[in-house]
Design an enzyme around this catalytic site. Structure first.
Site, PDB file in Angstrom:
ATOM      1  CD  GLU A 122      -1.504   0.187   3.752  1.00 21.83           C
ATOM      2  OE1 GLU A 122      -2.062   1.038   3.985  1.00 21.83           O
ATOM      3  OE2 GLU A 122      -1.747  -1.121   4.052  1.00 21.83           O
ATOM      4  CB  SER A 123       4.395   2.168   0.508  1.00 21.68           C
ATOM      5  OG  SER A 123       4.777   0.757   0.202  1.00 21.68           O
TER       6      SER A 123
END
Length: 259
Positions: A53-54
């Site tokens: 998700e980064s």
């Protein structure tokens, strides 16, 4: 290999990794899901694309990432974009096959709590919260969950619904997902340190496989509702020597998650 040769956590990780066979794109969180997905990539599904998700799509981490901000995640990645672009164009664009999540609490319909234990305004324990999990749960085509099982984690009613599972049942879930425009079909697999659960036609968890050394009494004692058991209940195959080597030597050499 004897039952004493591996831990319950190692069995859980191996079983979860095997469930990913045949999958293509997986959105993964840190902790146990991270180990299971990276094991799957080294064993049953080498072409698996890992999404963090980064903002990293198609990650090829040289070692197990310590967090979603660990620089090793970008090693060999297909693309590195902003979190906004990742969620908007990849997840909400329908490009994620599996979202792999952990949970502090889960109910029989696969609804997940990672927010608080107790009342929201005055919790006994405040947990890390959703992060991207609530979006993953509704927009990944299917959701896998890995977690340790006890009556505190497998509860009749979760204290807070952080991430939607099958809501109150398959029919209600399908209607609400359609009305809200959610892309995913909800949870399909829950792997614990006792066994493997899938979901029946009503959207409720069903125990399909017991891990070596576990029995139905163990499962019932660690579940906050009446357990549904498959007619053809099986035993999970034990970890192979190679699976254990990968976990112990490459993925979790310090035993932070597996002891």
């Amino acid at each position: 290999m004897s039952e004493a040769a591996f831990s319950r956590s190692e069995m859980m990780i191996v079983a979860a990794a095997r469930e990913l066979a045949g999958q293509r794109v997986c959105f993964v969180g840190v902790g146990l899901p991270n180990i299971a997905v990276n094991l799957a990539k080294r064993t049953v599904t080498p072409d698996l694309e890992l999404v963090y998700e980064s903002g990293v799509f198609g990650a090829e981490p040289a070692r197990l990432p310590l967090s979603i901000g660990d620089p090793t995640i970008v090693t060999g990645a297909t693309s590195v974009v902003s979190m906004y672009e990742l969620f908007s164009f990849y997840l909400q664009g329908g490009l994620i096959d599996v979202g792999f999540l952990g949970a502090a609490q889960i109910d029989r319909f696969g609804n997940i709590n990672t927010t608080v234990i107790g009342e929201y305004d005055e919790p006994v324990t405040r947990l890390p919260g959703s992060g991207g999990a609530c979006e993953i749960a509704i927009n990944a085509r299917e959701v896998f969950v890995i977690m340790r099982q006890s009556k505190r984690s497998f509860v009749d009613k979760i204290d807070f619904r952080t991430s939607a599972g099958n809501l109150g049942g398959a029919e209600a879930s399908e209607r609400i997902r359609r009305e809200q425009g959610w892309l995913g079909h909800g949870p399909s697999v829950v792997v614990t340190d006792l066994g493997i659960w899938h979901f029946d036609g009503n959207g409720e968890m069903r125990l399909d496989s017991l891990h070596p050394g576990a029995n139905l009494d163990d499962v019932r004692a660690a579940t906050g509702w009446q357990v549904s058991v498959a007619e053809a209940l099986t035993e999970t195959p034990a970890p192979t020597a190679e699976e254990l080597r990968l976990i112990r030597d490459e993925l979790d050499p310090g035993g932070a998650y597996t002891k």
